[in-house]
Design an enzyme around this catalytic site. Structure first.
Site, PDB file in Angstrom:
ATOM      1  N   ASP A  96      24.562  37.283  -0.745  1.00  0.00           N
ATOM      2  CA  ASP A  96      25.375  37.120  -1.961  1.00  0.00           C
ATOM      3  C   ASP A  96      24.453  37.301  -3.172  1.00  0.00           C
ATOM      4  OD1 ASP A  96      27.497  36.472  -3.580  1.00  0.00           O
ATOM      5  OD2 ASP A  96      27.457  34.319  -3.165  1.00  0.00           O
TER       6      ASP A  96
ATOM      7  N   GLU B 116      23.256  41.447  -7.071  1.00  0.00           N
ATOM      8  CA  GLU B 116      23.441  42.542  -8.058  1.00  0.00           C
ATOM      9  C   GLU B 116      22.120  42.925  -8.711  1.00  0.00           C
ATOM     10  OE1 GLU B 116      25.329  39.816  -7.744  1.00  0.00           O
ATOM     11  OE2 GLU B 116      26.888  40.894  -6.660  1.00  0.00           O
TER      12      GLU B 116
END
Ligand code: NAG
Ligand code: NAG
Ligand code: NAG
Ligand code: NAG
Ligand code: NAG
Ligand code: NAG
Length: 896
Positions: free
Chosen positions: A477, A480
């Protein structure tokens, strides 16, 4: 082939002279509004004077405000409307100075005489044109003198040109332009002469193309309907931790589009570039690529069918990984079980309720202070035992590893950081010190997975963690990468850096590139963060995938939030932190269809929604749709109302059980589709237009979807309805539940959809392999198989099954699999064993349903021996329920 200048005149002639309020009133500014390309996308400095300074045209009549009203406050650029400042038709650009034939195609030398208005124009460019395959053209435009950053994707290297091609290529010489045509139909797929301003400067690269139709798809990851809107829409690519909202840059970047041409042929275009980027669609129809670094590396795929376009795209970016069979089961997760005991309690409740589940998950609440490679020593002390217990039930366990590694732990207490610092594995700031941001654990540094040393360190830490907790898969997770502050904790990003504040900033959420992430000026082993930001998640999942493979010796399962072109080779994806709402339920369908087009077929959305509280009805409908997400996981946020299936009423539980048991029944079909994705790049979930590209009614359908060619899913996506209307393309369709046929002429059909039912239809002409289900794939895999034979109007059908042990590495490559084909014709079904390489579990065929048998047969035989059967007169279904044929031996079933 070769230069071809007369069509440039054709383009000019096509322009109609409409404008009168244009300041530079020369002919070259008389450009029809839809053919105007934005010459001043920046909000800063926007105005008449700066526009004219750029040598561009200014339209006095147009207002400077407007655009996509609702998002105006967020817009960074003036792309959301007809440009007020636009290029003249003779805006200076590159000319072709030399053209050479090469074994692979052509090489062109391009040069420009005058500067564009962005700093550091690259004055000499090389364009290599590779005729790579019959259906794949590759055009690479780069600095002739100095190497620039290129995405390290392992693409095919082609040195000789294909013998024949479905495309032809023409070049305009002065100014340089490219035109690509489909030979068979003479359709122009690419025509860059539509915008004279081809710019290639150090930090601003832009090229436009006219589009052959308005049917355009892809350009993700964005929240959008499946069919994209050409009304001055801009799509931004800069991976960002952001709850899905329309027109903002989200977690992943896939600079790829697919188009349907007017005649139903389709093609795809991929720009292999990982820098921050905007893609602008306008109603011309035209598309502008605008990126802030790297090179222009284009691939064009000629299809001509949509699924062939995706197969050709997958050959370039990498074929999707083969998932372990168990990962196609149902997954349950939440952020905020808050203890191993609570996790156990909920997992046990699923067992008791007999609701299928293969995998139990934990989120970061299982960690000690949110630190990777730890588990909470107070609330999760029982975790190792729980994982063992889960394994004893032949189920699986997945936990999370985020990239952020805390750097402020007491000395001697957190080895992952201490080893990492010693090895130099972390991303460095512009001054060469470890870059420090702030994520869940507090102050953190970020592993640089472009450094081979980091990959080894990550594997080692993962191994040490696995020694404690025997997880079966990993969840990446926040990759980005997400950062809770702007740039460096306490500092932000250096104000005078051309990377943190480039001359052009794409239309990113937060207005600056460092918003909620690492500063673009930070340094990786491969290049600046500016260049590799969009592949951060990809580099992490490669490291995680390989670590898992080495540790477990079985097929890895990784789930990643951030993706880039090629991620599907290593990871599954979910679409992030959406909301428990009906509109989010709808958006889940275009999302999974898009990700399938991006080569990430194992994709799902948090069933019942992540943020916010679900209601029972929403969750019930969502569990039904989610039973048909390729990746099926219910996941919830901390603090939200419980939403695991067993918290709801008996009725809701029964309907969830029913939907999931259907999924488990169909898993052999789903698994076969995944094999076809892994072996050939075919999509698993696909839009209707993939199968019916000449039926325009299918072009915008994104409330129904298909599994492969043959299973149509028509869910309810609305509150308080017990009917649903779906489109049925011209074909024979069979109700999954009854076998009743529908002969559609290509029409909308309204179906009953009581709360406990999701409508499913099987397409005539296909044979679907099934298996009697159970609550785990482990148990189900021991059951007899079935076949659903859905006869076409002509009484024929075919299908196949791919089967192996479901978990070993490289079973296909090593031929440790079975491949079996089925054909139905002339009142018979035959089975042909194409490959017989797996025999650990016998594949027994227990039942067959033949849909569309017009009359009751008198006798039915299997390998010439009579077998018992029943016949449903109303629905015209022939049922054989007491077979015991081996699928790995040829057989024939016949009825007369
Ligand atoms: C395009 O957007 C403009 C401005 O928002 C609007 O007036 C126009 O109706 C839209 N056109 C289409 C075809 O949606
Ligand atoms: C979890 O349950 C076990 C067995 O009932 C109990 O001994 C233990 O204290 C519980 N753990 C926590 C953290 O509540
Ligand atoms: C990249 O990593 C390799 C291996 O650790 C090292 O030899 C090289 O110097 C590094 N390059 C940069 C630019 O950091
Ligand atoms: C299988 O059936 C489909 C649908 O009827 C058809 O398009 C295809 O050509 C068939 N394939 C073979 C090998 O018969
Ligand atoms: C699963 O298998 C067990 C053992 O054979 C059986 O008792 C149970 O009914 C099966 N469950 C389902 C849902 O078929
Ligand atoms: C967490 C959250 O609410 N995310 C988004 C889910 O989608 C809706 C509708 O698009 C957005 O408004 C939310 O912000």
């Amino acid at each position: 082939m070769g230069s071809f200048s007369s069509w440039i005149l054709f383009v000019i002639a096509a322009w109609t002279v409409t404008s009168t309020g244009v300041v530079v009133s020369a002919q070259k500014c008389e450009v029809e509004p839809n053919l105007r390309f934005n010459c001043h996308p920046e909000i800063i400095g926007f105005g008449r004077e700066n526009c004219l300074k750029r040598g561009c045209c200014w339209d006095e009549r147009q207002s400077a405000t407007g655009g996509q009203e609702e998002f105006k406050s967020r817009l960074n650029t003036y792309d959301g409307k007809v440009p007020q400042c636009y290029y003249s038709s003779d805006f200076p650009s590159y000319t072709v100075t030399k053209q050479q034939e090469k074994p692979f195609g052509y090489t062109l030398d391009l040069s420009r005489k005058s500067q564009s208005y962005y700093p550091k124009d690259v004055m000499q460019l090389t364009a290599d044109v590779f005729f790579e395959t019959k259906t794949r053209l590759h055009v690479k435009i780069y600095d002739s003198e100095k190497p620039r950053y290129e995405v390290p994707l392992d693409t095919p290297k082609v040195s000789t040109k294909a013998k024949s091609t479905d495309y032809s290529v023409n070049f305009g010489e002065t100014p340089f332009s490219v035109q690509v045509k489909r030979q068979a139909t003479d359709t122009t797929l690419i025509d860059t002469s539509v915008n004279p301003a081809f710019i290639f400067s150090d930090q601003f690269l832009q090229i436009s193309t006219k589009l052959p139709s308005t049917f355009i798809y892809g350009l993700g990851e964005h929240r959008h309907s499946l069919l994209l809107d050409l009304n001055w829409t801009s799509f931004t690519f800069w991976n960002h931790d952001m709850s899905p909202a329309p027109l903002v840059n989200l977690y992943g970047s896939h600079p790829f589009y697919m188009m349907l041409e007017e005649d139903g042929n389709s093609h795809g275009v991929f720009l292999l570039n990982s820098n921050g980027m905007d893609v602008i669609l306008q109603p011309t129809p035209a598309l502008t690529w605008r990126t802030i670094g790297g090179i222009l590396d284009f691939y064009i795929f000629l299809g001509p069918s949509p699924d062939e376009v995706i197969q050709q795209y997958s050959e370039v970016i990498g074929l999707p990984f083969m998932p372990p069979y168990w990962s196609l089961g149902f997954h349950l997760c939440r952020y905020g079980y808050n203890s191993a005991n609570k996790t156990r309690e909920i997992w046990q409740s699923m067992l008791k309720a007999g609701i299928p589940q293969d995998v139990q998950w934990n989120d970061i609440d299982s960690m000690e202070g949110h630190r990777d490679f730890t588990y909470n020593q107070e609330t999760f002390t029982e975790l190792p035992a729980l994982v063992e217990e889960i394994h004893q039930h032949n189920q699986y366990y997945i936990t999370m590893l985020d990239p952020g590694i805390p750097n402020d732990q007491p000395k001697g207490s957190y080895r992952p950081y201490e080893d990492g610092i010693e090895l130099g594995v972390f991303v460095k700031d512009y001054q060469g010190n470890p870059f420090v941001g702030r994520v869940w654990p507090g102050r953190t540094v970020f592993p640089d997975y472009t450094n081979p040393v980091t990959v080894k360190w990550w594997q080692q830490e993962t191994q040490r963690f696995h020694d404690k907790i025997k997880f079966d898969g990993l969840w990446n997770d926040m990759n980005e990468p997400s950062n809770f502050v702007y740039g460096a904790a306490g500092f932000g990003c250096p104000i005078d850096s051309p990377y943190d504040y480039p001359p052009y900033v794409p239309n990113v959420f937060g207005f600056v590139l460092g918003d909620r992430t690492i500063c673009p000026s930070a340094q990786h082993n491969l290049s600046l963060h500016y260049d590799v930001h969009n592949i951060y998640g990809l580099t992490e999942v490669i490291a995680t995938y390989n670590a898992l493979k080495n540790i477990r010796g079985k097929r890895p399962f990784v789930l990643s939030r951030s993706t880039f072109a090629g991620s599907g080779k290593y990871t599954a994806h979910w679409t992030g932190d959406n909301l428990s709402s009906w509109v989010d339920l709808y958006y889940s369908i275009p999302a999974i269809l898009n990700l399938n087009m991006f080569g990430i077929p194992l994709v799902g959305v948090d069933i019942c929604g992540f943020e916010g509280d679900t209601t029972e009805e929403l969750c019930q409908r969502w569990q039904q749709v989610g039973a048909f997400y390729p990746f099926s996981r219910n996941h919830n946020a901390i603090g939200s109302k419980d939403q695991h299936p067993t918290v709801f009423s008996q009725d809701m539980q029964a309907s969830t059980r029913k939907a999931l048991l259907i999924r488990y029944t169909l898993l052999p079909y789903l698994y076969t589709l995944f094999h076809r994705a892994n072996a050939g790049g075919k999509t698993v979930a696909r839009p209707l237009f993939f199968e019916y590209p000449s039926d325009r009614s299918t072009y915008s359908i994104d409330k129904q979807f298909l599994w492969g060619e043959a299973l149509l899913i028509t869910p309810v996506l609305q509150l308080s309805v017990v009917q649903v209307t779906g489109y049925f393309p011209k074909d024979t369709w069979y109700d999954y539940y009854t076998g009743m046929s529908i002969e559609s002429e290509g029409q909308q059909i309204t179906l009953d959809a009581p709360l406990d039912k999701i409508n499913l239809h099987i397409r005539g002409g296909y044979i679907i392999p099934t298996q009697q289900p159970n609550v785990t794939t482990f148990a189900a895999r021991k059951n007899p198989f079935g076949l659903i034979v859905a006869l076409s109007g002509e009484g024929i059908a075919n299908g196949s099954i791919y089967w192996d042990d479901g978990d070993s590495l490289d079973t296909f490559k090593n031929k440790k699999h079975n491949a079996i084909k089925f054909t139905a014709a002339k009142n018979s079904i035959t089975c042909r064993v194409v490959h017989d390489g797996y025999s650990e579990e016998p594949m027994v065929l227990g039942s067959v349903r033949v849909l569309g048998v017009a009359n009751k047969p008198e006798t039915v035989t299997a390998n010439s021996k009579a077998v018992p059967f029943s016949y449903d007169v109303v629905n015209k279904v022939l049922k054989l329920d007491v077979l015991s044929l081996l699928l790995t031996k040829p057989f024939m079933i016949a009825w007369t």
